[in-house]
Design a protein around this motif. Structure first.
Motif, short mmCIF file in Angstrom:
data_model
loop_
_atom_site.label_atom_id
_atom_site.label_comp_id
_atom_site.label_asym_id
_atom_site.label_seq_id
_atom_site.Cartn_x
_atom_site.Cartn_y
_atom_site.Cartn_z
N HIS A 106 -92.67 -25.99 52.21
CA HIS A 106 -94.02 -25.67 52.71
C HIS A 106 -94.32 -26.39 54.02
O HIS A 106 -94.83 -25.79 54.97
CB HIS A 106 -95.09 -26.06 51.67
CG HIS A 106 -95.30 -25.03 50.61
ND1 HIS A 106 -95.71 -23.74 50.90
CD2 HIS A 106 -95.16 -25.09 49.26
CE1 HIS A 106 -95.82 -23.05 49.76
NE2 HIS A 106 -95.49 -23.84 48.76
N ILE A 107 -94.03 -27.68 54.06
CA ILE A 107 -94.40 -28.40 55.28
C ILE A 107 -93.41 -28.09 56.41
O ILE A 107 -93.81 -28.04 57.59
CB ILE A 107 -94.56 -29.92 54.99
CG1 ILE A 107 -95.03 -30.64 56.25
CG2 ILE A 107 -93.32 -30.55 54.44
CD1 ILE A 107 -96.36 -30.18 56.81
N ILE A 108 -92.16 -27.82 56.07
CA ILE A 108 -91.23 -27.39 57.11
C ILE A 108 -91.68 -26.03 57.67
O ILE A 108 -91.69 -25.80 58.88
CB ILE A 108 -89.78 -27.31 56.55
CG1 ILE A 108 -89.27 -28.72 56.25
CG2 ILE A 108 -88.86 -26.57 57.52
CD1 ILE A 108 -88.00 -28.75 55.42
N ARG A 117 -92.81 -25.18 61.51
CA ARG A 117 -92.26 -24.07 62.29
C ARG A 117 -93.34 -23.09 62.73
O ARG A 117 -93.31 -22.57 63.85
CB ARG A 117 -91.19 -23.34 61.47
CG ARG A 117 -89.88 -24.10 61.32
CD ARG A 117 -88.88 -23.34 60.41
NE ARG A 117 -88.71 -21.96 60.81
CZ ARG A 117 -87.81 -21.53 61.72
NH1 ARG A 117 -86.98 -22.39 62.29
NH2 ARG A 117 -87.73 -20.25 62.02
N PHE A 118 -94.28 -22.84 61.85
CA PHE A 118 -95.39 -21.93 62.16
C PHE A 118 -96.15 -22.43 63.38
O PHE A 118 -96.55 -21.65 64.25
CB PHE A 118 -96.30 -21.85 60.93
CG PHE A 118 -97.56 -21.06 61.12
CD1 PHE A 118 -97.53 -19.67 61.19
CD2 PHE A 118 -98.80 -21.69 61.19
CE1 PHE A 118 -98.71 -18.94 61.34
CE2 PHE A 118 -99.97 -20.97 61.33
CZ PHE A 118 -99.93 -19.59 61.42
N PHE A 145 -87.68 -31.05 67.30
CA PHE A 145 -87.99 -29.63 67.45
C PHE A 145 -87.23 -29.04 68.64
O PHE A 145 -86.90 -29.75 69.61
CB PHE A 145 -89.49 -29.42 67.66
CG PHE A 145 -90.29 -29.66 66.43
CD1 PHE A 145 -90.57 -28.62 65.55
CD2 PHE A 145 -90.76 -30.93 66.11
CE1 PHE A 145 -91.33 -28.84 64.40
CE2 PHE A 145 -91.51 -31.16 64.97
CZ PHE A 145 -91.79 -30.11 64.10
N GLU A 146 -87.02 -27.75 68.58
CA GLU A 146 -86.35 -27.07 69.70
C GLU A 146 -87.16 -27.18 70.98
O GLU A 146 -86.61 -27.23 72.08
CB GLU A 146 -86.11 -25.60 69.34
CG GLU A 146 -85.07 -25.45 68.24
CD GLU A 146 -84.99 -24.03 67.70
OE1 GLU A 146 -85.69 -23.14 68.22
OE2 GLU A 146 -84.22 -23.82 66.72
N TYR A 191 -85.22 -18.13 55.19
CA TYR A 191 -83.85 -18.60 55.36
C TYR A 191 -83.79 -19.71 56.42
O TYR A 191 -83.11 -20.73 56.25
CB TYR A 191 -82.96 -17.42 55.73
CG TYR A 191 -81.55 -17.80 56.10
CD1 TYR A 191 -80.65 -18.26 55.13
CD2 TYR A 191 -81.11 -17.71 57.43
CE1 TYR A 191 -79.35 -18.60 55.48
CE2 TYR A 191 -79.83 -18.04 57.78
CZ TYR A 191 -78.95 -18.50 56.80
OH TYR A 191 -77.67 -18.85 57.15
N GLU A 192 -84.50 -19.53 57.49
CA GLU A 192 -84.53 -20.56 58.54
C GLU A 192 -85.10 -21.87 57.99
O GLU A 192 -84.65 -22.96 58.31
CB GLU A 192 -85.35 -20.08 59.75
CG GLU A 192 -84.74 -18.91 60.50
CD GLU A 192 -83.41 -19.27 61.16
OE1 GLU A 192 -83.20 -20.44 61.54
OE2 GLU A 192 -82.55 -18.35 61.26
N ILE A 193 -86.13 -21.75 57.17
CA ILE A 193 -86.71 -22.94 56.55
C ILE A 193 -85.68 -23.61 55.64
O ILE A 193 -85.49 -24.83 55.64
CB ILE A 193 -87.99 -22.56 55.76
CG1 ILE A 193 -89.09 -22.13 56.74
CG2 ILE A 193 -88.45 -23.70 54.86
CD1 ILE A 193 -90.30 -21.48 56.08
N GLN A 194 -85.00 -22.77 54.87
CA GLN A 194 -84.01 -23.32 53.94
C GLN A 194 -82.85 -24.00 54.69
O GLN A 194 -82.28 -24.98 54.20
CB GLN A 194 -83.48 -22.20 53.03
CG GLN A 194 -82.75 -22.73 51.80
CD GLN A 194 -82.48 -21.63 50.79
OE1 GLN A 194 -82.87 -20.48 51.00
NE2 GLN A 194 -81.82 -21.99 49.69
#
Lengths: 372, 372, 372, 372
Positions: free
Chosen positions: C191-193, C197-198, C241-242, C351-354
């Motif tokens: 959730h927090i990841i 990202r959001f 972060f990117e 998937y990106e979060i995972q």
């Protein structure tokens, strides 16, 4: 700047606060006269000597009249129980001293007026211990109101509630001895009434409900013998300000859980201010009219941009405490003496506050609105 | 449990809230009758049809009498402007329907009493939309008071303040048309009066100061033509409860910056509760008498241990919203119908609240205490 | 807008939330397709029938494959335990359904990737249950970041901490069965990841410390037999972060006292945002550069100016709850289907979060920075 | 109790705080030696004389060595910039003085160790200015941890974030001159590292990410010429305590909007403590295991039940400020001298804190865990 010799009468809760304040004042306010701690009085020579040592007074005495008689003393701080104020104040005034007296001036309005008139006749500087309004954030709040930043003021809710009398088993004590004057309406009520006046000006009319909640108390901690309580525990006032707006004021010493709920919400057509002494370094400000998505109450934290915070600390967010407010109070008092003008709140202001207290008591007895 | 056919009259702010609540009720309250959304009425056939589609009603109509006449409808929700309530309610009662009516029942006490008596004569279930007291935390608060957890109650401060009328440029609107009844004292005041009664029981006497702050408003947004405002903007009450304690109540719709300050501080000799609808999932509780080093207000967060939160979410801290309170309200209404007993607050309770409103208005006019 | 037939598999905590959300969606979002609740599956026919009754589904089944096979079902919501997700999702995708799957997609990254690729091959819309980012205030937060209102972002602190596993006597349960995947880093960490990202975009690199705090738990409530815990209780990440900024992220299910501490502080050169799900209707915003006397964090309260709050309530300050966030999620999902484009977060985003979760686990094992 | 002669070197931000503290100490702590303000040094004779007048020192000098040489001085407070500490401290120690030095002891670990060893060889009392841990509520927090009231500690999140460097236009200044040592990791980081050690004991291992956010700054306010910044703006640490638990620590001086976010959340299996210096008179405590309906974080307000608050004020809720913490610090230092034992934190403790700072810097360079 020349020195000012300080005499202190009374060394309890407030006596210590005065002493700390006088000792700190010059550090935070470099332009005031140097306070010289000349003499302190307490009820015994031993207690007075101990206080002199601890608080740094040059001399001590068990006879308060010696403080007043001392030619090296130009300023007298009176922090004794209310019923002693009048005699001490009049004596100090007679001797031409500048006088700081803890609130309330006296148990009765008539005595207070006598003290006011004596002070004004002498032309000395006076001050009464309404310390909470010395908060830098409240000075800004007053300025914001005065500058019209909140627009026309439409309401004020003021509270001073604590809980030191909430327990029915808390014993009968000097605090509720009617010879000292009314109960909470004078003790805490005077603070919030004074704050209301500080922010908004005079109160024209009141309509009050003032009550004794706990009608009997043990004569001592744990005693089974009970003694009737004659003074009030809670006062609730509808108030009409001279400027036209209205509001409510509450004083309460049976507000279980509250240690320092000296709080207000002050509202105008263009904005609002919310404050509580429980977080005395914060002022919450709502300003109408911006981007609706980002509006809300802003939590302003005290910093050097709020005078005279910077005298205590050059960095924001470090926080002032209660004794710092007392230091501001005393420093302003001394600064006022140097300028020949009471910095306030002076005896006259204390008397005006007491008039509201008395009007509230009368209103509650008569169950009607009363003009102050 | 058999179905209950629902008819809804009015599809604005509250109409939508009713619809969402009826649609959600069974999911959160499995034991209530199944609400069947039978018919919805709005002022035009088009608006009604749109509402039927959006809210999931089977049929729609531009004639509200058809809702009442519909034999499949057993329950009627009335969410139209105040001035329409009486006619609709009486018609629905005459048809033997259970009736939920949004607050206030009617602009005048006499009309409200007529509605109460009609309902009681019919023996149907009624409810009025005092949704905020449906909060699980407030149910616990009421239970705590009733169980004596706070000891003898010594004071109550209640406020319902918002700011939707604070701007003098906000135009004259139906909300301040005196044909709809009083101003904020009825609109918001009824909520906080109802909450006070919910927690503490009846109010015996009031002493109020009720005012119009903004005496003229533009006839429309941006218009230069002004129209006099006849209803009140702020009401401040001293109140005496039947149980003996006293307090203050304020209703205010010009409280700049406040969006939902429906708040109280309720104090007893043994503890206090502090609540604001601004953080409706929190209740702050002070309990006297523990380890003094670790005492203070405890922030209780709503969870399944506070019924009926668990119907919405099995995990604590997830938070209910306004529409969830409305769902509890409607579910309790339906559940009450199944048991043959209004879950409350019913028409009689709404009338009792309105009596306090009327007493406050009379008190303010007479500038004196008035028995309710 | 034409209807969309909904099938629901699983009726527990999340299953109910989906049902309530689907039932409320159209009321709050009039422009989405009408969700038609076609079929619900649970492990027994009885439980499924009960759920159908309570949540308003037309039919029910104990065989989840029937939901997928049902031609009237176009959308399938999967709310079963993690280990079932893959089979059900792949089956639903194979049948051409749009699929909402609760987080995480699957216990392993490989399986999740297979699910992503299956979905993308089919071209259907997908969504994963990261409901908290549906908060109107967080949508505004993201927009503010994107618009540069905070200037260059300089740091992010994210936390999702709760305490449902804090008690060493809390028994071993499905939640800590390693066949379901990692522990808190997946359960709350995702959730927090996802929220990070959001708000800020991709995470490039992590350096994590992930631990099991309570190494053994009773096999059942009150049992003396203990079973080893293989999954993590707390995860602390340094993140890069990117976009260039860095920060920290913590996931923790032994954070005693916290029920919903999903919180962040996001800082840029020109401002900061502070949020916690504990008060989900508030966002605190500091904007640099104004009048220094009046600067501070502004408490923004959610209202109709923050889309899509207005669909639920036309008045500000009334507050959304958890189920309302779920309603926004589902409404956006349905709205996306109508437009032929996943509203997100879709399977690819999950998937990106995972991937971040897996990188964190690898980093902790290797005690070093790991590229995601 | 005999007097202790005080010498003060440096009269800026911290110099004034020391002076106020020494002047107030005896009033709040009657049992300590009487501090006698003997001599103050500043860079010019004029500045020193002004400070002597304002802060009440008997004599002044532009030569700091005279302070140390003064036989009436037994205690030296050193509040000059970091790069001067070593020479002054070693000289004072050589003269057998008790030494208080503001943090950090010196820019390098080697120099600090030399100072520690010199002090220990002399057997005098030392103290370093980690004032925030002098808070009465934090003393209680430490005691609660030590007494096991929170159970096994499972996590610590510590932050010291402010924003005095957040603006890229804030010029290059002594604070970021690398000759003074590292940047924020030493300046603010040492406070939160010291607080973590105070509460939980030693830190065994760190894994840090330390960055310069604003790589160039104007050489002066408003200048266009830029100068490269070599020290860090933010430090984020994963930490492993010797007692077994882990956590995170952040130091940040570009945290826009934060003025004093010195904060922690400390969690154990049986409870949690939450603190922020932004509200230094509050400690929030969650205790597991009571009535689930009434559990939550309790806001403890500082009062005389939390030693040594009572020395400042006999009534709770009145609040201490920053200078009061400094007074506690100095009073404890003097009290320790009277007992022949440093009250702490002494030079050795400051060195231990600096070791963590250095380990963090090494860790960040090596991108790996480093043993302290």
């Amino acid at each position: 700047m020349k020195d000012l010799g300080i005499g202190l009468i009374g060394t309890g809760f407030m006596g210590k606060a005065h002493a700390i304040a006088y000792r700190t004042a010059l550090s935070a306010f470099p332009d005031i006269p140097v306070p010289r701690l000349v003499m302190v009085a307490d009820v015994t020579a031993e207690a007075a000597a101990k206080a002199a040592h601890q608080y740094g007074f040059e001399t001590s005495t068990a006879d308060w009249k010696q403080v007043i008689a001392n030619p090296a003393v130009q300023v007298v701080s009176i922090t004794t129980p209310n019923s002693f104020h009048k005699e001490m104040v009049l004596a100090a005034l007679a001797a031409g001293k500048h006088v700081h007296c803890e609130k309330p001036l006296s148990p009765t309005l008539a005595d207070s007026l006598e003290m006011v008139e004596a002070a004004e006749a002498k032309g000395v500087c006076t001050q009464v211990g309404f310390n909470y309004i010395k908060n830098p954030l409240l000075k800004m709040a007053r300025d914001m109101v005065a500058a019209g930043e909140l627009g026309v003021i439409t309401g004020f809710r003021g509270i001073h509630a604590e809980d030191y009398m909430h327990d029915p088993q808390s014993p009968w004590t000097w605090r509720i001895d009617p010879s000292g004057g009314p109960g909470v309406v004078a003790d805490l009520g005077s603070h919030i009434i004074g704050m209301a006046r500080f922010l908004l000006g005079g109160i024209a009319e009141v309509n009050a409900d003032i009550r004794t909640i706990i009608s009997k108390r043990p004569v001592a901690r744990g005693a089974t013998e009970m003694k009737a309580v004659e003074v009030d525990d809670v006062a609730r006032l509808l108030v009409q300000f001279e400027r036209g707006c209205a509001g409510t004021i509450e004083a309460n010493w049976v507000q279980t859980g509250r240690k320092m709920q000296l709080a207000f919400e002050l509202t105008g057509e263009k904005g609002s201010l919310v404050f509580t002494q429980e977080r005395l370094n914060e002022l919450h400000f709502y300003k109408a009219g911006g981007d609706s998505r980002q509006m809300g109450f802003t939590k302003i934290e005290a910093g050097p941009q709020h005078e005279p915070y910077g005298g205590f600390c050059v960095a924001g967010g470090h926080q002032l405490g209660f004794n710092d407010l007392k230091t501001i109070e005393m420093a302003e008092f001394l600064g006022g003496i140097a300028k020949g003008k009471s910095a306030g709140p002076d005896f006259r202001e204390a008397y005006e506050i007491q008039k509201v207290v008395e009007a509230a008591l009368a209103s509650s007895r008569q169950r009607s609105w009363i003009k102050v």
